[in-house]
Design an enzyme around this catalytic site. Structure first.
Site, mmCIF file in Angstrom:
data_model
loop_
_atom_site.group_PDB
_atom_site.id
_atom_site.type_symbol
_atom_site.label_atom_id
_atom_site.label_comp_id
_atom_site.label_asym_id
_atom_site.label_seq_id
_atom_site.Cartn_x
_atom_site.Cartn_y
_atom_site.Cartn_z
ATOM 1 N N HIS A 72 48.546 39.815 48.155
ATOM 2 C CA HIS A 72 47.789 40.931 48.730
ATOM 3 C C HIS A 72 48.316 42.276 48.229
ATOM 4 O O HIS A 72 47.539 43.191 47.941
ATOM 5 C CB HIS A 72 47.804 40.882 50.259
ATOM 6 C CG HIS A 72 47.222 39.607 50.811
ATOM 7 N ND1 HIS A 72 47.393 39.213 52.105
ATOM 8 C CD2 HIS A 72 46.479 38.632 50.206
ATOM 9 C CE1 HIS A 72 46.762 38.047 52.293
ATOM 10 N NE2 HIS A 72 46.217 37.672 51.150
ATOM 11 N N HIS B 233 37.668 37.892 50.774
ATOM 12 C CA HIS B 233 39.118 37.689 50.737
ATOM 13 C C HIS B 233 39.513 36.841 49.526
ATOM 14 O O HIS B 233 40.593 37.046 48.947
ATOM 15 C CB HIS B 233 39.669 37.089 52.027
ATOM 16 C CG HIS B 233 41.168 37.070 52.018
ATOM 17 N ND1 HIS B 233 41.919 38.196 52.296
ATOM 18 C CD2 HIS B 233 42.051 36.109 51.652
ATOM 19 C CE1 HIS B 233 43.194 37.916 52.119
ATOM 20 N NE2 HIS B 233 43.316 36.649 51.738
ATOM 21 N N ASP C 8 42.257 37.884 46.849
ATOM 22 C CA ASP C 8 43.348 37.000 46.412
ATOM 23 C C ASP C 8 43.332 36.810 44.895
ATOM 24 O O ASP C 8 44.376 36.862 44.245
ATOM 25 C CB ASP C 8 43.201 35.610 47.053
ATOM 26 C CG ASP C 8 43.822 35.514 48.433
ATOM 27 O OD1 ASP C 8 44.609 36.392 48.816
ATOM 28 O OD2 ASP C 8 43.515 34.520 49.133
ATOM 29 N N HIS D 100 45.108 29.839 44.658
ATOM 30 C CA HIS D 100 46.288 30.370 43.968
ATOM 31 C C HIS D 100 46.724 29.483 42.799
ATOM 32 O O HIS D 100 47.081 29.976 41.731
ATOM 33 C CB HIS D 100 47.452 30.530 44.943
ATOM 34 C CG HIS D 100 47.113 31.359 46.145
ATOM 35 N ND1 HIS D 100 46.631 32.644 46.040
ATOM 36 C CD2 HIS D 100 47.165 31.083 47.466
ATOM 37 C CE1 HIS D 100 46.406 33.123 47.261
ATOM 38 N NE2 HIS D 100 46.723 32.192 48.135
HETATM 39 ZN ZN LIG Z 1 45.069 35.949 50.810
#
Ligand SMILES: [Zn+2]
EC number: 3.5.1.108
Length: 307
Positions: free
Chosen positions: A78, A241, A245, A268
């Site tokens: 973030h 979001h 990310d 991720h």
């Molecule tokens: Zn996040």
């Protein structure tokens, strides 16, 4: 010249880590041209610097973790997203524990901190990684398939699609596209919060995770609905979001990308795999600067509006 950026002065924040629940102090400090973004674990007997890079990412379960030797920093995405959104090239991030504070669960607190410290232009050209041909990574088949791709684009845009089988998510937008040339990162993306499901939270807590998480720093859902009393910040906050990310994960490559990113159910791990795939192919990218900032893609030369 389109110049590199750092902060005008230092700024501090105190919070808790989302997973560790540990109190942590964060100090963001100006750094010289071509320093890049450097996390410094100042709590260790001998401070350790972790310079961001695709290779510095060593764990992508639940959050992006970077490390150098045995020194780690969890949940950098973030803060990295805020740096990407504001075009910060050089920064020291002094940190007193193993995890970046979650603050309000979005990037907006970091945007506020960075903008409050002021953004300084530096006497060195900003270096971009321009993608020259498409690279793609995929995982799974059929219903579990996910993928992420970088393609050539004169600017930076991201499109993301999620596919959650949950009534509260189904009723919102599941696909969003964001282009940096809009200049609207701080307004349209930065405020989107992380989200989780109560049943997962219970399981994570029993494994010593999500200890700092709650309704003041995440959207929390039970099997049917959002539990936060004031609802959502955007009607498509979940997928926004994921864009937030992705911007943070991709900025770990160390330079802003000139590319179109598109992804389906990425996270991720796959985002980092995509960076490594790009770097593996020397013919797939080049590093460029803009001597004449008017020739740079729209959205990079102007500073984001202060709030
Ligand atoms: Zn996040």
């Amino acid at each position: 010249m389109l110049a590199q950026r750092t902060l005008k002065s230092l700024t501090k924040a105190v919070g808790v880590g989302l997973h560790s629940g540990q109190r942590v102090e964060l100090t963001l400090r100006p750094a010289a041209p071509d320093t890049g973004i450097v996390f410094r674990r100042v709590d260790l007997p001998q401070p350790v610097d972790i310079v961001i890079s695709a290779q510095a990412v060593t764990d992508t379960r639940l959050a992006s973790t970077i490390s150098s030797g045995s020194a780690k920093v969890h949940t950098v995405e973030h803060l990295m997203s805020a740096c990407a959104g504001l075009g910060i090239d050089n920064l020291y991030v002094d940190i007193t524990a193993e995890e970046v504070p979650i603050l309000d669960g979005s990037a907006s607190s970091f945007v506020f901190l960075l903008q409050s410290a002021g953004i300084a232009l530096q006497a060195a050209p900003k270096r971009f990684i321009r993608v020259l041909r498409s690279v793609e990574v995929r995982e799974g088949e059929g219903a579990t398939a996910k993928w992420a791709r970088l393609s050539p684009y004169n600017g930076y845009k991201l499109s993301f699609e999620i596919d959650f089988d949950h009534p509260a998510v189904d009723s919102t937008g599941q696909r969003v596209e964001f282009d940096m040339s809009s200049g609207s990162y701080t307004r349209d993306i930065a405020r989107a919060r992380t989200f989780g499901f109560t049943k997962d939270v219970e399981m994570m807590r029993s494994n010593g995770l999500a200890l700092g998480g709650g309704l003041d720093n995440a959207i929390v859902m039970d099997d049917y609905k959002v539990l936060n009393s004031d609802g959502l910040r955007y009607n498509d906050e979940f997928v926004k979001h994921k864009i937030l990310d992705a911007m943070g994960d991709l900025y770990l490559i160390g330079k802003p990308l000139l590319a179109a990113y598109s992804a389906f159910r990425s996270g991720h791990a796959l985002n980092n795999k995509l960076l490594r795939e790009l770097l593996l192919h020397e013919d797939a990218y080049e590093v460029v600067t803009f001597e004449d900032e008017k020739r740079a893609p729209q959205g990079f030369a102007t500073l984001a509006r202060a709030w």
